[in-house]
Design a protein around this motif. Structure first.
Motif, PDB file in Angstrom:
ATOM      1  N   ALA A 107     -82.480 -33.578 -39.672  1.00 58.20           N
ATOM      2  CA  ALA A 107     -82.572 -34.896 -39.723  1.00 58.20           C
ATOM      3  C   ALA A 107     -81.381 -35.532 -40.661  1.00 58.20           C
ATOM      4  O   ALA A 107     -80.797 -34.872 -41.209  1.00 58.20           O
ATOM      5  N   ILE A 108     -81.155 -36.765 -40.261  1.00 52.46           N
ATOM      6  CA  ILE A 108     -79.979 -37.495 -41.053  1.00 52.46           C
ATOM      7  C   ILE A 108     -80.596 -38.721 -41.331  1.00 52.46           C
ATOM      8  O   ILE A 108     -81.135 -39.464 -40.692  1.00 52.46           O
ATOM      9  N   ARG A 109     -80.172 -39.194 -42.489  1.00 52.77           N
ATOM     10  CA  ARG A 109     -80.528 -40.726 -43.173  1.00 52.77           C
ATOM     11  C   ARG A 109     -79.716 -41.519 -42.312  1.00 52.77           C
ATOM     12  O   ARG A 109     -78.713 -41.379 -41.633  1.00 52.77           O
ATOM     13  N   TRP A 110     -80.106 -42.796 -42.436  1.00 53.74           N
ATOM     14  CA  TRP A 110     -79.443 -43.979 -41.743  1.00 53.74           C
ATOM     15  C   TRP A 110     -78.155 -44.150 -41.724  1.00 53.74           C
ATOM     16  O   TRP A 110     -77.389 -44.640 -40.923  1.00 53.74           O
ATOM     17  N   ASP A 111     -77.373 -43.599 -42.976  1.00 51.85           N
ATOM     18  CA  ASP A 111     -76.150 -43.881 -43.279  1.00 51.85           C
ATOM     19  C   ASP A 111     -75.346 -42.700 -43.189  1.00 51.85           C
ATOM     20  O   ASP A 111     -73.993 -42.700 -43.610  1.00 51.85           O
ATOM     21  N   GLY A 112     -76.118 -41.702 -42.924  1.00 55.57           N
ATOM     22  CA  GLY A 112     -75.223 -40.133 -42.421  1.00 55.57           C
ATOM     23  C   GLY A 112     -75.032 -39.550 -43.996  1.00 55.57           C
ATOM     24  O   GLY A 112     -74.448 -38.300 -44.182  1.00 55.57           O
ATOM     25  N   GLY A 113     -75.590 -40.146 -44.966  1.00 60.47           N
ATOM     26  CA  GLY A 113     -75.481 -39.698 -46.323  1.00 60.47           C
ATOM     27  C   GLY A 113     -76.054 -38.398 -46.770  1.00 60.47           C
ATOM     28  O   GLY A 113     -75.931 -37.991 -47.803  1.00 60.47           O
ATOM     29  N   ARG A 114     -77.307 -38.386 -46.081  1.00 59.96           N
ATOM     30  CA  ARG A 114     -78.189 -37.163 -46.381  1.00 59.96           C
ATOM     31  C   ARG A 114     -78.421 -36.414 -45.138  1.00 59.96           C
ATOM     32  O   ARG A 114     -78.949 -36.996 -43.948  1.00 59.96           O
ATOM     33  N   THR A 115     -78.398 -35.042 -45.101  1.00 58.45           N
ATOM     34  CA  THR A 115     -78.970 -34.401 -44.004  1.00 58.45           C
ATOM     35  C   THR A 115     -80.031 -33.574 -44.679  1.00 58.45           C
ATOM     36  O   THR A 115     -79.647 -32.684 -45.309  1.00 58.45           O
ATOM     37  N   THR A 116     -80.756 -32.992 -43.475  1.00 57.79           N
ATOM     38  CA  THR A 116     -81.759 -32.088 -43.886  1.00 57.79           C
ATOM     39  C   THR A 116     -81.985 -31.042 -42.607  1.00 57.79           C
ATOM     40  O   THR A 116     -81.892 -31.517 -41.658  1.00 57.79           O
ATOM     41  N   TYR A 117     -82.058 -29.581 -43.000  1.00 57.71           N
ATOM     42  CA  TYR A 117     -82.097 -28.658 -41.771  1.00 57.71           C
ATOM     43  C   TYR A 117     -83.374 -27.909 -42.165  1.00 57.71           C
ATOM     44  O   TYR A 117     -83.841 -27.387 -43.440  1.00 57.71           O
TER      45      TYR A 117
END
Length: 123
Positions: free
Chosen positions: A49-59
């Protein structure tokens, strides 16, 4: 918004694929996005998943170090680069738009889903 996933296919173990999810007709850039995988007989699980601004990703732990999620808010597309693929990565991959809040890992937190694209990894 409508989501169109593409890029799936048949690949040998160790190979790579890049999935794309194109959004149209609605809000995209203000929402987190996710990729889920559903193998036969299994439930749909979050891959990345990726936050709206691309500033955080989760795997998911199973794909860390091999998969990379990214997004292009100008082009309204989210990508999933998959490297070092394994047979257990086989499944239908769905992109989804997350509501304003909720766990990235919970499928119920997502309100719009693409049609899915099949990834098959042969051993």
């Amino acid at each position: 918004v409508q989501l169109q996933a593409s890029g799936g296919g048949l690949v040998q173990a160790g190979g790579s694929l890049r999935l794309s999810c194109a959004a149209s007709g609605g809000a995209f850039s203000a929402h987190a996005m996710g990729w889920f995988r559903q193998a036969p007989g299994n439930k749909r699980d979050l891959v990345a998943a990726i936050r709206w601004d691309g500033g955080r990703t989760t795997y998911a732990d199973s794909v860390k170090g091999r998969f990379t999620i990214s997004r292009d808010n100008i082009g309204t597309t989210v990508y999933l680069q998959m490297n070092a693929l394994k047979p257990e990565d086989t499944g239908v991959y769905y992109c989804a738009r997350r509501r304003d809040s909720g766990s990235y890992f919970y499928s119920g937190a997502y309100d719009t889903w693409g049609q899915g694209t099949l990834v098959t990894v042969s051993s």
